[in-house]
Structures are given as C-alpha cells and as structure tokens.
Design an enzyme around this catalytic site. Structure first.
Site, PDB file in Angstrom:
ATOM      1  N   TYR A  67     -55.577 -56.329 -31.901  1.00  0.00           N
ATOM      2  CA  TYR A  67     -54.659 -55.725 -30.934  1.00  0.00           C
ATOM      3  C   TYR A  67     -54.969 -54.213 -30.796  1.00  0.00           C
ATOM      4  CZ  TYR A  67     -50.181 -54.082 -29.099  1.00  0.00           C
ATOM      5  OH  TYR A  67     -49.211 -53.481 -28.349  1.00  0.00           O
ATOM      6  N   ASP A 121     -51.406 -60.522 -38.905  1.00  0.00           N
ATOM      7  CA  ASP A 121     -50.535 -60.324 -37.744  1.00  0.00           C
ATOM      8  C   ASP A 121     -50.410 -61.681 -37.050  1.00  0.00           C
ATOM      9  OD1 ASP A 121     -49.396 -59.836 -35.255  1.00  0.00           O
ATOM     10  OD2 ASP A 121     -50.462 -57.946 -34.950  1.00  0.00           O
TER      11      ASP A 121
HETATM   12  C1  LIG Z   1     -47.348 -56.360 -29.132  1.00  0.00           C
HETATM   13  C2  LIG Z   1     -48.171 -56.531 -30.357  1.00  0.00           C
HETATM   14  C3  LIG Z   1     -48.106 -55.610 -31.409  1.00  0.00           C
HETATM   15  C4  LIG Z   1     -47.287 -54.337 -31.342  1.00  0.00           C
HETATM   16  O1  LIG Z   1     -45.928 -54.590 -31.242  1.00  0.00           O
HETATM   17  P1  LIG Z   1     -44.882 -53.537 -30.612  1.00  0.00           P
HETATM   18  O2  LIG Z   1     -43.582 -54.241 -30.812  1.00  0.00           O
HETATM   19  O3  LIG Z   1     -45.262 -53.310 -29.203  1.00  0.00           O
HETATM   20  O4  LIG Z   1     -44.988 -52.295 -31.431  1.00  0.00           O
HETATM   21  C5  LIG Z   1     -48.874 -55.864 -32.535  1.00  0.00           C
HETATM   22  N1  LIG Z   1     -49.670 -56.942 -32.618  1.00  0.00           N
HETATM   23  C6  LIG Z   1     -49.771 -57.833 -31.607  1.00  0.00           C
HETATM   24  C7  LIG Z   1     -50.676 -58.993 -31.759  1.00  0.00           C
HETATM   25  C8  LIG Z   1     -49.028 -57.655 -30.447  1.00  0.00           C
HETATM   26  O5  LIG Z   1     -49.134 -58.532 -29.447  1.00  0.00           O
END
Ligand SMILES: *Cc1c(COP(=O)(O)O)cnc(C)c1O
Length: 402
Positions: free
Chosen positions: A119, A191
């Site tokens: 990301y 993540d």
């Molecule tokens: C959107 C996203 C983030 C960041 O999240 P926010 O809530 O915008 O800070 C991190 N990792 C992935 C895979 C995302 O899609």
C-alpha cells in the site's frame, strides 16, 4: 425511579451552575443492547488518591480517553475475538495502526523484509523510517520462501506482508513465510485490510501481528477513519499499546462506536461482496474488451491454489486490464451505479485507476514490474445485486472505444 437513583447529585441550585452539570447515569441497571458511546475525554474520581492509583496501573480504572475508553475497549475486544488475537490496540487510522505495529519493533539501523507492491501509505512510512532512522527494507514476492531466506540479515527484525495486494490481488503465503520468519527470530506483521477476518485470519496461519484499516471492511460504510493492530501475545501488545498512547493515535469513542456498529454486519457484507466479486471476475474474463482479470477465483491467477488454502473466500477486491489509459478513464466515466472513488471496503461498489491514484508515486518501470498497466481498473465490490453491477459494467465496457 431507578433512573433517578443512578444520576450524580448536583449540589447547587443556580441555573448557571446546573447547565454545566447535567445528571449523568451511573452504573445503569438496565443492560444496553448497543454499546454506549462514552463520548468523554476524561473520567472523574472521588479523590486525587484514586486518580494516582488509576494512572499507575495500565489495567486500572478509566481515567483519560487517550489512554483508555470503554467504547474503544469494547471495539478492541470485539476485534480480538474476530482475529483470534490475545489483545488489540485500536487507532485513529489504518496508517496509525501500521505505525503502532512497526515502530516499537524497530531501532535505528534495523532491517525489514517486505512484500513487493505494498500500500502506498505504508511505503511512504517506510521511506520516512529510512530517512529518519536508517531502517532499511528489502522487497521480495510474498510467496518466495527462498528469497526471504536470502534477504534475512543479522539486523533483520520484521517480515511485513499484505494478505491480498493492491491492485493485482496477489495472495501472500502467510503460513510458509511466517514459518521461515519464526525460524530466524523475525516478527511477522500482516496488513489484512483487503480481506477482513471473514476471508483470512493471519494469526491462525502463523503471523504475530495483524493490522487493518477499519476505514475499509470493518467499518464498511465509508463513514469513518480508523485502524486496529491485533497481537498474538501480551508482550508485543503492551509495546504497541504504550506506543499508541505516547504518540496519540488512539481513536475517538464515536469512531470506535461506528466501527463496532459496522462489525455487526461484517460477515453478511463481506460474504456478499466476495460472491459479487466472483461473478464479476468470471464475466469480465469472458468480455472481448478485457485484456486480463486479476482475482484469486480465476483459475489462471498465480496464487489460485494457495488462495484456496489461506482464504475462506476469494476476496472482495478485483482488478482488470483494459487496452489503454483512455479506455480506463472512459470506463470510469461511463459507469453510473459504480462510482469512481480512491478508497474501498464500503457497501457500495467503487472503481479506481491505480496508475493515477493509489500507485501514482511509482515510475513506469515500477508499475510494469508490479504488473500494473495504464489500462488497469480496480473494483472494490460492494453488496449490491450482482446483476445490477454487471449491467452497469457491461454498458460501460460497450461504450469504451478500443
Ligand atoms: C487504506 C489502507 C491503509 C491505510 O488506512 P487509513 O485508514 O487510510 O489510514 C493501509 N493498508 C491498506 C491495505 C489500505 O487499503
């Protein structure tokens, strides 16, 4: 009557004092069905002595909401239950959760092995850590155990993966990669924003920490910003929790409450979105104007078999390639039900153009290496009727000039 026995006494008569001190229900005897929103930044005590005792004990009474709040705590416990986590730290954004998960594990000069095509916000954070603290990063494919073994150095501390990558939907080999990481004493952070615990629970597969942007599926309604870091053990959790409190990324109680409300329909939403994504991916694969479709359900997807092992469903995100930038822009103009927006994970189906949005920071060569073309279109599948979505897409594809 019960109601009045449970409010604080206001020892004053004048209107100017009474307006400041509404009666506040205390330890209500009825059990609320919905989690109450403790929209308070601070809690009062009977004496300064009690405040001292509360502040001295991390598990003590709620005192100050940056440090602890009952609504936020309820969210943390709910998410721990879904991910099979020992404990969870809720944060004010997904990036906050990634910061909380990573920074306490690292010191200046450390090394991290990361999956390629992470990301964009995560890459920006990591670039900052390199500049500020000399932390170095090695990118490898999320399924290449030999590349991981070769990348590990004496100062390597963390393996960082994404369950499903953006926008090409590559699936990480969490069981294989985390096993190698463990052998070498690395912490595995995953993540899992693109899957939610309905599709994958990385802690069950060997990860140590799972992060989510709850802005996406866990919230699910495109109405909040939040994150969570979920921990398999107490020691890592404590480090994360301390860090979140110190840097001040714990969430507002109202955002935590919205997330809790979203979570109540998580399985219904994500299962419907996954089933819609499979229908759309299969139809797109047959369409003459579509060059390629990227979704783990497609038999030619590079991790089609791995996905069946690590995912409960094939995921709600998909992308496909049109022939050119013009065709991709035209598609985004022509869809009517599906809206163009640079996010994902809500009940509504959205489309975005990675080369000019999420991946705009990458050079032409980097995009090509990641498999992203100027014609790549991303779809965050919502929970609408699959036939309505396909009708909208098919109409837009018909209008696209080749
Ligand atoms: C959107 C996203 C983030 C960041 O999240 P926010 O809530 O915008 O800070 C991190 N990792 C992935 C895979 C995302 O899609």
């Amino acid at each position: 009557m019960v109601e009045y026995e449970q409010v604080t006494e206001i020892p004053a008569q004048s209107l100017s004092t009474r307006v400041v001190h509404p009666p506040i229900p205390q330890n209500v005897q009825g059990r609320p069905i919905s989690v109450p929103i403790y929209q308070t930044s601070v809690f009062a005590f009977d004496s300064a002595e009690e405040i001292r005792d509360a502040l001295g004990d991390p598990r003590g009474a709620y005192a100050y909401s940056r440090v602890g709040n009952p609504t936020v705590r309820s969210l943390e416990q709910a998410v721990s239950g879904l991910e099979g986590a020992h404990n969870t730290v809720a944060t004010s954004s997904g990036m906050g959760a990634i910061t909380v998960a990573m920074c306490p594990l690292l010191e200046a000069g450390d090394h991290v092995v990361i999956q390629e095509s992470l990301y964009g916000g995560t890459m920006a954070l990591f670039a900052d850590l390199t500049k500020r603290w000399g932390v170095t990063f090695t990118e490898i494919p999320g399924t290449d155990l030999d590349a991981l073994r070769a990348a590990i150095q004496p100062n390597t501390k963390v393996l960082y993966l994404e369950t499903i990558s953006n926008p090409m939907t590559n699936v990480a080999d969490i069981p294989g990669m985390s096993a190698v990481a463990r052998e070498h004493g690395l912490i595995t952070v995953v993540d899992s924003t693109f899957t939610s615990p309905v599709v994958c629970r990385p802690l069950e597969l060997g990860a140590d920490v799972v992060v989510h942007s709850t802005t996406k599926y866990l919230g699910g309604h495109s109405d909040l910003t939040g994150g969570v870091a979920c921990y398999a053990d107490e020691e890592l959790f404590k480090k994360g929790w301390n860090y979140a409190v110190v840097i001040g990324v714990t969430p507002d109680p109202h955002a935590a409450w919205l997330t809790l409300r979203g979570i109540q329909t998580l399985t219904l939403r994500v299962r419907q979105a996954c089933s819609n994504a499979e229908v759309l991916a299969a139809r797109l694969a047959e369409h003459p104007k579509v060059v390629a479709v990227h979704h783990p359900s497609i038999p030619t997807h590079p991790q089609h078999l791995l996905a069946a092992k690590v995912l409960d469903r094939m995921g709600p995100m998909l992308s496909f390639d049109l022939a050119s930038l013009d065709a991709a822009f035209e598609f985004s103009r022509e869809v009517k039900l599906i809206q163009a927006a640079p996010t994902m994970g809500g009940v509504e189906t959205l489309t975005s153009h990675p080369a000019t949005s999420s991946n705009r920071g990458q050079s032409e060569a980097e995009l090509a290496a990641a498999g992203i073309s100027q014609g790549t279109v991303r779809i965050s599948t919502g929970i609408e009727d699959a036939e309505d979505l396909w009708a909208d897409m098919a109409r837009a594809l018909d209008a696209v000039t080749m």
